[in-house]
Write an enzyme that holds these catalytic residues in place. Sequence first.
Site, mmCIF file in Angstrom:
data_model
loop_
_atom_site.group_PDB
_atom_site.id
_atom_site.type_symbol
_atom_site.label_atom_id
_atom_site.label_comp_id
_atom_site.label_asym_id
_atom_site.label_seq_id
_atom_site.Cartn_x
_atom_site.Cartn_y
_atom_site.Cartn_z
ATOM 1 N N GLY A 70 16.193 53.739 9.635
ATOM 2 C CA GLY A 70 16.817 52.422 9.675
ATOM 3 C C GLY A 70 17.679 52.067 8.495
ATOM 4 N N HIS B 156 26.838 29.746 42.885
ATOM 5 C CA HIS B 156 27.381 28.486 42.384
ATOM 6 C C HIS B 156 26.264 27.456 42.325
ATOM 7 C CE1 HIS B 156 30.085 25.129 41.775
ATOM 8 N NE2 HIS B 156 29.427 24.484 42.725
HETATM 9 P P1 FAD Z 1 14.710 49.938 11.739
HETATM 10 O O1 FAD Z 1 14.436 48.895 12.739
HETATM 11 O O2 FAD Z 1 15.289 49.528 10.438
HETATM 12 O O3 FAD Z 1 13.324 50.707 11.517
HETATM 13 C C1 FAD Z 1 13.170 51.694 10.576
HETATM 14 C C2 FAD Z 1 11.713 51.793 10.210
HETATM 15 O O4 FAD Z 1 11.507 52.975 9.459
HETATM 16 C C3 FAD Z 1 11.221 50.656 9.330
HETATM 17 O O5 FAD Z 1 10.073 50.076 9.884
HETATM 18 C C4 FAD Z 1 10.899 51.330 7.998
HETATM 19 O O6 FAD Z 1 9.805 50.742 7.315
HETATM 20 C C5 FAD Z 1 10.559 52.731 8.443
HETATM 21 N N1 FAD Z 1 10.748 53.752 7.422
HETATM 22 C C6 FAD Z 1 11.842 53.970 6.646
HETATM 23 N N2 FAD Z 1 11.658 55.054 5.867
HETATM 24 C C7 FAD Z 1 10.419 55.533 6.151
HETATM 25 C C8 FAD Z 1 9.668 56.649 5.697
HETATM 26 N N3 FAD Z 1 10.169 57.512 4.811
HETATM 27 N N4 FAD Z 1 8.415 56.817 6.174
HETATM 28 C C9 FAD Z 1 7.896 55.954 7.113
HETATM 29 N N5 FAD Z 1 8.587 54.914 7.589
HETATM 30 C C10 FAD Z 1 9.824 54.693 7.126
HETATM 31 N N6 FAD Z 1 20.242 44.087 16.468
HETATM 32 C C11 FAD Z 1 20.419 43.753 17.762
HETATM 33 O O7 FAD Z 1 20.749 44.627 18.576
HETATM 34 N N7 FAD Z 1 20.233 42.472 18.194
HETATM 35 C C12 FAD Z 1 19.895 41.477 17.351
HETATM 36 O O8 FAD Z 1 19.744 40.347 17.760
HETATM 37 C C13 FAD Z 1 19.722 41.786 15.981
HETATM 38 N N8 FAD Z 1 19.376 40.833 15.103
HETATM 39 C C14 FAD Z 1 19.176 41.169 13.788
HETATM 40 C C15 FAD Z 1 18.853 40.150 12.898
HETATM 41 C C16 FAD Z 1 18.642 40.448 11.568
HETATM 42 C C17 FAD Z 1 18.289 39.340 10.605
HETATM 43 C C18 FAD Z 1 18.741 41.792 11.122
HETATM 44 C C19 FAD Z 1 18.480 42.138 9.693
HETATM 45 C C20 FAD Z 1 19.074 42.807 11.992
HETATM 46 C C21 FAD Z 1 19.313 42.502 13.348
HETATM 47 N N9 FAD Z 1 19.682 43.465 14.269
HETATM 48 C C22 FAD Z 1 19.901 43.131 15.576
HETATM 49 C C23 FAD Z 1 19.856 44.872 13.876
HETATM 50 C C24 FAD Z 1 18.597 45.673 14.263
HETATM 51 O O9 FAD Z 1 17.471 45.112 13.628
HETATM 52 C C25 FAD Z 1 18.764 47.128 13.848
HETATM 53 O O10 FAD Z 1 19.963 47.652 14.380
HETATM 54 C C26 FAD Z 1 17.590 47.950 14.347
HETATM 55 O O11 FAD Z 1 16.365 47.473 13.839
HETATM 56 C C27 FAD Z 1 17.761 49.418 13.958
HETATM 57 O O12 FAD Z 1 16.677 50.135 14.427
HETATM 58 P P2 FAD Z 1 16.189 51.493 13.729
HETATM 59 O O13 FAD Z 1 15.074 51.976 14.582
HETATM 60 O O14 FAD Z 1 17.340 52.384 13.511
HETATM 61 O O15 FAD Z 1 15.672 51.087 12.297
#
Ligand code: FAD
Length: 466
Positions: free
Chosen positions: A144, A444
């Site tokens: 992430g 509608h």
């Molecule tokens: P993440 O959700 O960031 O998850 C990554 C996870 O990996 C985390 O839990 C982290 O702790 C874990 N991690 C990292 N490194 C390690 C490691 N070495 N070992 C173990 N665990 C680890 N997107 C939308 O589509 N719609 C929305 O409405 C939206 N609203 C948002 C609002 C806010 C305020 C924010 C900040 C973001 C929003 N987003 C939204 C974006 C969305 O949250 C991200 O695009 C999405 O969470 C990405 O998913 P991911 O699985 O790639 O990573």
Amino acid sequence: MNSYDVAIIGSGPGGYVAAIRCAQLGLKTAIIEKYSTLGGTCLNVGCIPSKALLDSSHHYEDAVKHFEEHGIDIPGEIKVNLKQMIARKQAVVDTTTGGIDFLMKKNNIDVYQGLGSFKDATHITISGEKETEIEAKNTIIATGSKPSSLPFINIDKERIITSTEALKLKEIPKHMIVIGGGVIGLELGQVYKRLGAEVSVIEYMDRIIPTMDSGLSKELNKVLKKQKFKINTSHKVKSVERKGDEIIVKADNKKGEEVEFKGDYCLVSVGRRPYTDGLNAEAAGVKLNDKGQVEVNDHLQTATKNIYAIGDVIKGAMLAHKAEEEGVFVAETIAGQKPHIDYNLIPGVVYTWPEVATVGQTEEQLKEAGVEYKVGQFPMRALGRSRASMDLDGFVKILADKTTDEILGFHMVGARAADLVAEAVVAMEYRASAEDISRMSHAHPTFAEAVKEAALAATDNRALHV
Ligand code: FAD
Ligand code: NAD
């Protein structure tokens, strides 16, 4: 040592969805998460809590501004109970993340809590309460992103904050200065604006939501100004200083003159950066690019072929549903299938009210690519449904190929745009023409009628209700 077909590092929407799909495909699967709750940014400090606060603040605004007109009188003063609002948000988050625990159990996925670090390309150490090592034939990096900042800003997490802190403030700011007029700045800015804060947005580019179709930027700007947002585009922030409880932000405007903003909170929302801290990617031969993203090929495979990466940590839009699609894509690839993602059809939404939603190509992109296109636009205020609910702002704009009539882009500001964009995604997936949509019956009265009307307008300028 436990051995798996697939280990997934990170449990956000990319990671946990990949885990479920791997398990469905009969692969022995483990997921590693460094925090105590599953769900990543999206469920814990992103999509879900921000939408919960947007909903609560919307109810408040309706009660204060619109109930009387609807004929609903509330005796006494309507007040915000911020503590309760934040507590409800947290309850929504807790239920949602608890749901992921359930899904992991249901699918027999082993969950490891701790920081996952590569020892080599097939071994991962997990440092949690006790250190564990697992072996994995394949690994999916789904670590992430984190908020990014500007080099001269000291995020103190009290008054100079990111979205994470903005989701749990203990008081309503008097004046919130928002640096960055993108999705987070406008969504969370609107939460506090509705609750009574003055909100000043400082945006570096010449328009808010600058990556979307410029028509959407213009319309949203107009609507937010009506809602008394102070929007300052083409402003380059130079310094952010805290003096006691006061925040002073200095920026240069378009003419190069220095402008000073004084507030009690400053939300820094200038984007997010890929997160790979502690992953020890080098030990597995995984390469990062100069933006810090994990480098992947078209199969989302890293430089080491049994290791894949998905979601915010790789190139592309930082969206939960993009991460989910990639999670499924990689799981199916590992299982020997040949999946496909059409990145052009990943919708983007801003959950302000009115909402903003978009999919496909913008007018700017079509012009740049030299594609000849036609535009069909329909104002929301012309719908009976809009008048019934007093949601008059916005429009639907459909861009279609001038010769073939194929829909190339859908851009909307308006009530329920977030849900209506799905119609455009389906249409574009099946390569529908504007005329196809214009000949389908839309119930509608609905907001969806604006989609049909915009399609009629694009077909041969024959919208019915303007
Ligand atoms: P993440 O959700 O960031 O998850 C990554 C996870 O990996 C985390 O839990 C982290 O702790 C874990 N991690 C990292 N490194 C390690 C490691 N070495 N070992 C173990 N665990 C680890 N997107 C939308 O589509 N719609 C929305 O409405 C939206 N609203 C948002 C609002 C806010 C305020 C924010 C900040 C973001 C929003 N987003 C939204 C974006 C969305 O949250 C991200 O695009 C999405 O969470 C990405 O998913 P991911 O699985 O790639 O990573
Ligand atoms: P963003 O990229 O949407 O917006 C950042 C804004 O900050 C841009 O408009 C940019 O021009 C501006 N900016 C950059 N540097 C600046 C500077 N020095 N001074 C002033 N302005 C500056 O990023 P975000 O709002 O921080 O959100 C981060 C990510 O989270 C986004 O990629 C977004 O996709 C995702 N997100 C999605 C949703 C959603 O889907 N509804 C909601 C929140 C977050």
